[in-house]
Write an enzyme that holds these catalytic residues in place. Structure first.
Site, PDB file in Angstrom:
ATOM      1  N   THR A 151      -0.833   0.426   6.957  1.00  0.00           N
ATOM      2  CA  THR A 151      -0.573  -0.580   5.935  1.00  0.00           C
ATOM      3  C   THR A 151      -0.470  -1.923   6.639  1.00  0.00           C
ATOM      4  O   THR A 151      -0.117  -1.990   7.809  1.00  0.00           O
ATOM      5  CB  THR A 151       0.708  -0.263   5.137  1.00  0.00           C
ATOM      6  OG1 THR A 151       1.045  -1.384   4.316  1.00  0.00           O
ATOM      7  CG2 THR A 151       1.889   0.059   6.035  1.00  0.00           C
ATOM      8  N   GLY A 152      -0.781  -2.974   5.916  1.00  0.00           N
ATOM      9  CA  GLY A 152      -0.740  -4.303   6.535  1.00  0.00           C
ATOM     10  C   GLY A 152      -1.949  -5.106   6.139  1.00  0.00           C
ATOM     11  O   GLY A 152      -2.703  -4.708   5.235  1.00  0.00           O
ATOM     12  N   THR A 153      -2.161  -6.212   6.804  1.00  0.00           N
ATOM     13  CA  THR A 153      -3.293  -7.073   6.469  1.00  0.00           C
ATOM     14  C   THR A 153      -4.586  -6.370   6.899  1.00  0.00           C
ATOM     15  O   THR A 153      -4.895  -6.246   8.082  1.00  0.00           O
ATOM     16  CB  THR A 153      -3.147  -8.440   7.157  1.00  0.00           C
ATOM     17  OG1 THR A 153      -2.908  -8.240   8.548  1.00  0.00           O
ATOM     18  CG2 THR A 153      -1.965  -9.211   6.568  1.00  0.00           C
ATOM     19  N   THR A 173       0.872  -1.176   0.000  1.00  0.00           N
ATOM     20  CA  THR A 173       0.000   0.000   0.000  1.00  0.00           C
ATOM     21  C   THR A 173       0.902   1.216   0.000  1.00  0.00           C
ATOM     22  O   THR A 173       2.080   1.101   0.322  1.00  0.00           O
ATOM     23  CB  THR A 173      -0.882  -0.014   1.281  1.00  0.00           C
ATOM     24  OG1 THR A 173      -1.881  -1.000   1.143  1.00  0.00           O
ATOM     25  CG2 THR A 173      -1.557   1.296   1.555  1.00  0.00           C
TER      26      THR A 173
HETATM   27  N1  ASP Z   1      -3.902  -2.697   4.045  1.00  0.00           N
HETATM   28  C1  ASP Z   1      -3.943  -3.088   2.659  1.00  0.00           C
HETATM   29  C2  ASP Z   1      -5.180  -3.906   2.419  1.00  0.00           C
HETATM   30  O1  ASP Z   1      -5.506  -4.739   3.227  1.00  0.00           O
HETATM   31  C3  ASP Z   1      -2.745  -3.842   2.223  1.00  0.00           C
HETATM   32  C4  ASP Z   1      -1.427  -3.317   2.702  1.00  0.00           C
HETATM   33  O2  ASP Z   1      -1.349  -2.310   3.350  1.00  0.00           O
HETATM   34  O3  ASP Z   1      -0.390  -3.932   2.434  1.00  0.00           O
HETATM   35  O4  ASP Z   1      -5.796  -3.766   1.394  1.00  0.00           O
END
Ligand code: ASP
Length: 297
Positions: free
Chosen positions: A216-218, A166
């Site tokens: 950012t993240g899951t 992201t």
């Molecule tokens: N948070 C983003 C999503 O779940 C992905 C990411 O930040 O890597 O779409």
């Protein structure tokens, strides 16, 4: 009085290119891009640009670079096409705009800002979001097969190495205004129609009078952990931003995910924290030199 105002004038800015960085990979090209981008954005802030303009600019540049999992660098969903999420928020007015699962626009963050400016809504999704973007004259992807950096064929090998990515930007401007923006292609292997935290105001993005945050993240875990608004509420209740961010990320981890957060705070500090393997990131402020990193503290 003039002297006091001068002392109070400060700006700060942080960017992230996603917490999906994989240990051992070389991110030199990305770090070079982040450095150039934060220097250009810093110049704008120092010249008096609004935090809102600066975060939109920085995120749009990352979307078009093809170097991150947002805009041009996004991967297709399991149905084989690219769906994008983005959001932007102005701390002073508490106005916000977002797009979810939009297909075929070059800059989702610019569409999100326009939604904020000219509609009574915060978020438009799917076909409605695309129809709005078209009506407003936003640039569309002419050929998805050649525009996106990661074609469908690359998807299977990439999925094992980098599960998500992201981009985000947070800023405090010279007038004391905060803004945050986040844009993503989402997680690898996502189903068609899946929407993560990034376009959800309060989950992936938040700005008020004390703080601006981009996550950012899951995304599923970030949403379930309470997201950016849980950090802002703790800060309002007296917690330090560092502690509030650590607690939210610990909850993401406890739920089975990982991620990272960038924030700028009322005292002009930048905070960049992650509990994944790495997070591409950069920061600068009126009192701190540019930093760029992917791994380490
Ligand atoms: N948070 C983003 C999503 O779940 C992905 C990411 O930040 O890597 O779409």
């Amino acid at each position: 009085m003039i002297g006091v105002n001068k002392i109070d004038k400060k700006y700060s800015l942080a960017l992230h290119g996603g917490a999906g960085a994989v240990a051992g990979r070389d991110y030199a090209v990305v770090e070079d891009h982040l450095r150039g981008l934060i220097e250009a954005s810093q110049a704008n802030l120092a010249a008096g640009a609004s935090a809102l303009d600066v975060v939109e600019y920085a995120v749009a540049e990352m979307e078009s670079s093809g170097l991150y999992v947002a805009g041009r660098g996004s991967a297709p969903n399991t149905a084989g096409y690219v769906e994008l999420d983005a959001s932007i928020m102005d701390g002073a007015t508490r106005e916000a705009g977002a797009v979810a699962a939009i297909v075929g626009v070059v800059s989702p963050i610019r569409v999100a800002r326009r939604i904020m400016q000219v509609t009574p809504h915060v978020m438009l999704a799917g076909n409605g979001a695309l129809a709005f973007a078209r009506e407003q004259g936003f640039e569309e992807v002419s050929d998805p097969d050649t525009y996106y950096v990661l074609p469908v064929g690359v998807y299977e090998s990439e999925i094992h190495e980098q599960k998500h990515g992201t981009v985000g930007a947070v800023a405090l401007d010279l007038s004391g205004g905060f803004a945050a923006a986040t844009s993503t292609g989402g997680t690898f292997g996502k189903l068609a129609g899946r929407v993560g935290d990034s376009p959800m105001i309060g989950a992936g993005t938040w700005a008020d009078d004390d703080i601006a945050i981009s996550c950012t993240g899951t995304g599923e875990h970030i949403i379930r952990a309470g997201g950016a608004i849980s950090i802002a509420c703790k800060v309002k209740a007296g917690a330090t931003p560092e502690v509030a961010i650590d607690e939210m990320l610990a909850e993401v981890k406890r739920l089975g995910g990982d991620g990272g957060i960038i924030a700028v705070t009322r005292d002009g500090n930048t905070v960049m924290t992650y509990n994944s393997e790495g997070m591409k990131r950069a920061s600068v402020s009126s009192s701190e030199a540019v930093t760029v990193a992917t791994f380490g503290a």
